[in-house]
Structure formats: structure tokens, C-alpha cells
Design a protein around this motif. Structure first.
Motif, PDB file in Angstrom:
ATOM      1  N   THR A  33       0.868  -1.178   0.000  1.00 44.52           N
ATOM      2  CA  THR A  33       0.000   0.000   0.000  1.00 44.52           C
ATOM      3  C   THR A  33       0.904   1.226   0.000  1.00 44.52           C
ATOM      4  OG1 THR A  33      -1.729  -1.152   1.224  1.00 44.52           O
ATOM      5  CG2 THR A  33      -1.754   1.255   1.320  1.00 44.52           C
ATOM      6  N   THR A  34       0.584   2.200  -0.831  1.00 47.86           N
ATOM      7  CA  THR A  34       1.373   3.427  -0.903  1.00 47.86           C
ATOM      8  C   THR A  34       0.703   4.502  -0.058  1.00 47.86           C
ATOM      9  OG1 THR A  34       2.129   2.876  -3.131  1.00 47.86           O
ATOM     10  CG2 THR A  34       2.318   5.185  -2.458  1.00 47.86           C
ATOM     11  N   VAL A  35       1.480   5.135   0.789  1.00 46.06           N
ATOM     12  CA  VAL A  35       1.009   6.234   1.632  1.00 46.06           C
ATOM     13  C   VAL A  35       1.633   7.522   1.101  1.00 46.06           C
ATOM     14  CG1 VAL A  35       0.948   7.191   3.972  1.00 46.06           C
ATOM     15  CG2 VAL A  35       0.898   4.699   3.639  1.00 46.06           C
ATOM     16  N   THR A  36       0.797   8.540   0.891  1.00 45.50           N
ATOM     17  CA  THR A  36       1.262   9.844   0.441  1.00 45.50           C
ATOM     18  C   THR A  36       0.794  10.885   1.447  1.00 45.50           C
ATOM     19  OG1 THR A  36       1.017   9.129  -1.847  1.00 45.50           O
ATOM     20  CG2 THR A  36       1.254  11.482  -1.481  1.00 45.50           C
ATOM     21  N   ALA A  37       1.710  11.733   1.899  1.00 39.36           N
ATOM     22  CA  ALA A  37       1.344  12.744   2.901  1.00 39.36           C
ATOM     23  C   ALA A  37       1.887  14.114   2.526  1.00 39.36           C
ATOM     24  CB  ALA A  37       1.883  12.348   4.272  1.00 39.36           C
ATOM     25  N   THR A  38       1.044  15.119   2.710  1.00 38.89           N
ATOM     26  CA  THR A  38       1.463  16.514   2.684  1.00 38.89           C
ATOM     27  C   THR A  38       1.121  17.049   4.064  1.00 38.89           C
ATOM     28  OG1 THR A  38       1.043  16.734   0.326  1.00 38.89           O
ATOM     29  CG2 THR A  38       1.145  18.776   1.613  1.00 38.89           C
ATOM     30  N   LEU A  39       2.126  17.467   4.800  1.00 38.85           N
ATOM     31  CA  LEU A  39       1.927  17.867   6.191  1.00 38.85           C
ATOM     32  C   LEU A  39       2.376  19.315   6.387  1.00 38.85           C
ATOM     33  CD1 LEU A  39       3.449  14.627   7.735  1.00 38.85           C
ATOM     34  CD2 LEU A  39       1.039  15.109   7.302  1.00 38.85           C
ATOM     35  N   ARG A  40       1.436  20.144   6.821  1.00 37.34           N
ATOM     36  CA  ARG A  40       1.709  21.568   7.097  1.00 37.34           C
ATOM     37  C   ARG A  40       1.728  21.766   8.608  1.00 37.34           C
ATOM     38  NH1 ARG A  40       4.013  26.246   5.485  1.00 37.34           N
ATOM     39  NH2 ARG A  40       2.931  28.031   6.371  1.00 37.34           N
ATOM     40  N   PHE A  41       2.835  22.264   9.105  1.00 39.33           N
ATOM     41  CA  PHE A  41       2.996  22.541  10.529  1.00 39.33           C
ATOM     42  C   PHE A  41       3.092  24.042  10.746  1.00 39.33           C
ATOM     43  CE2 PHE A  41       4.470  18.220  10.123  1.00 39.33           C
ATOM     44  CZ  PHE A  41       4.017  17.597  11.259  1.00 39.33           C
ATOM     45  N   THR A  42       2.468  24.503  11.830  1.00 43.48           N
ATOM     46  CA  THR A  42       2.560  25.911  12.224  1.00 43.48           C
ATOM     47  C   THR A  42       3.110  25.970  13.645  1.00 43.48           C
ATOM     48  OG1 THR A  42       0.262  25.907  12.990  1.00 43.48           O
ATOM     49  CG2 THR A  42       0.663  26.655  10.725  1.00 43.48           C
ATOM     50  N   ARG A  43       3.582  27.130  14.029  1.00 44.60           N
ATOM     51  CA  ARG A  43       4.109  27.314  15.382  1.00 44.60           C
ATOM     52  C   ARG A  43       3.074  26.940  16.429  1.00 44.60           C
ATOM     53  NH1 ARG A  43       9.214  27.721  16.800  1.00 44.60           N
ATOM     54  NH2 ARG A  43      10.395  29.297  15.697  1.00 44.60           N
ATOM     55  N   ALA A  44       3.470  26.168  17.402  1.00 41.42           N
ATOM     56  CA  ALA A  44       2.568  25.776  18.485  1.00 41.42           C
ATOM     57  C   ALA A  44       2.714  26.754  19.641  1.00 41.42           C
ATOM     58  CB  ALA A  44       2.894  24.357  18.958  1.00 41.42           C
ATOM     59  N   ALA A  45       1.603  26.964  20.318  1.00 42.24           N
ATOM     60  CA  ALA A  45       1.652  27.804  21.530  1.00 42.24           C
ATOM     61  C   ALA A  45       2.485  27.060  22.579  1.00 42.24           C
ATOM     62  CB  ALA A  45       0.250  28.061  22.041  1.00 42.24           C
ATOM     63  N   ALA A  46       3.346  27.776  23.227  1.00 42.86           N
ATOM     64  CA  ALA A  46       4.244  27.161  24.232  1.00 42.86           C
ATOM     65  C   ALA A  46       3.497  26.740  25.468  1.00 42.86           C
ATOM     66  CB  ALA A  46       5.351  28.119  24.597  1.00 42.86           C
TER      67      ALA A  46
END
Length: 171
Positions: free
Chosen positions: A158-171
């Protein structure tokens, strides 16, 4: 030009991220595609540039645009979402490679079975507000106890494809 990723905590933006799967079935003649709509995650970039984190996927959120098939994929024959509601990818370490490559060493857990998984991701963009990674890798279903294969119609990975967008997390 090398893009620098800022240290600190990062939170997955589920509205700008996708995790999809595709698998050839019916003796390789038909490709079944689906997207997980429930994805969360968090990570931390250390001062030395390495990263750790976790991606959690709601196993019952798989959408292949076919309700009957989706219900079967959620059943004990496949993901067993009632007993194993989450699929996780725990990043044990990630570090920049050549160019925009990111070498990711992690552990994938499906149906309560964990296996090491190495992935080469691509750092698509990074700035003070966010970063985006893209990755594609294959998974052998049988290694995770997903052995349903009626009439031997579903061989291969099975092929897994991911586009992952990360933003700054609150501390």
C-alpha cells in the motif's frame, strides 16, 4: 538555497494537510484510493536541527468515496477501527539531508502492531510561521496483521502519500 527550520514546537494544521493511501486490487487492475480526514500531529525541532514528533490518524476517518468499501476497511478485516482507533507514526528522529531531503526514522503503528519505518520526506517550504513536508512510502499490510485477501485479489504494498503543514505551536 537551503531553507532553515526554526527550533521549537510545531503543530500540524489539519486543514492544510492530507494523508492518503492507494492500493492495487482486483489482481492489480484497479487502484483503490482514499484519504484520512482525521489527522493530528505535533513535533519539536531541536537546536541541532533534528526533529521528533507524532502523527495520529483516526482509522475510521478513511474516505474512499464508497461507503460500503469504507465500512469494510474500518472492519476487523482491515483497520479494525473499533479496537484500534488510531494509526500513529512516531518520529524518533528526523534530520536534514542533501538539498530539500529530510531523513525520517520512525515507528508506524497500525492495528496495535508497531514496526520501524524509514521515510525520505521533502521540505517543500519553511518560514517563521510554518513548514510543509511531503512524503511517499510503501507499507506491507501483512506486517501489521492486515491479511484479508479474498480470492488473492489484493497483493502488493500500500502506498502512503502525505502533505503535512505545521505551524508554530503555543508554548
Amino acid at each position: 538555497m537551503t531553507v532553515t527550520v526554526a527550533t521549537g514546537l510545531w503543530q500540524l494544521d489539519p486543514t492544510a494537510s492530507t494523508v492518503a493511501v492507494r492500493h492495487k486490487s482486483v489482481w492489480g487492475l484497479v487502484t483503490v484510493k482514499g484519504t484520512f480526514t482525521g489527522v493530528t500531529g505535533r513535533g519539536e525541532v531541536a537546536a541541532d536541527g533534528t526533529a521528533t514528533g507524532t502523527l495520529a490518524i483516526d482509522a475510521a476517518s478513511l474516505d474512499t468515496k464508497n461507503k460500503k468499501r469504507d465500512d469494510h476497511l474500518r472492519s476487523a478485516d482491515f483497520f479494525d477501527a473499533a479496537n484500534h482507533p488510531e494509526i500513529t507514526f512516531a518520529v524518533r528522529g528526523a534530520e536534514r539531508g542533501a538539498g530539500d531531503a529530510v531523513q525520517v526514522d520512525g515507528q508506524l503503528t497500525v492495528r496495535g502492531v508497531s514496526r520501524p519505518q524509514q521515510v525520505t520526506a521533502k521540505l517543500v517550504s519553511a518560514d517563521a510561521d510554518g513548514l510543509t513536508l511531503e512524503a511517499e512510502f510503501t507499507v506491507a499490510r501483512e506486517e501489521f496483521g492486515v491479511t484479508f485477501n479474498q480470492m488473492r485479489m489484493m497483493g502488493g504494498p500500500t502506498t502512503v502519500t502525505a502533505t503535512l503543514r505545521f505551524t508554530r505551536a503555543a508554548a
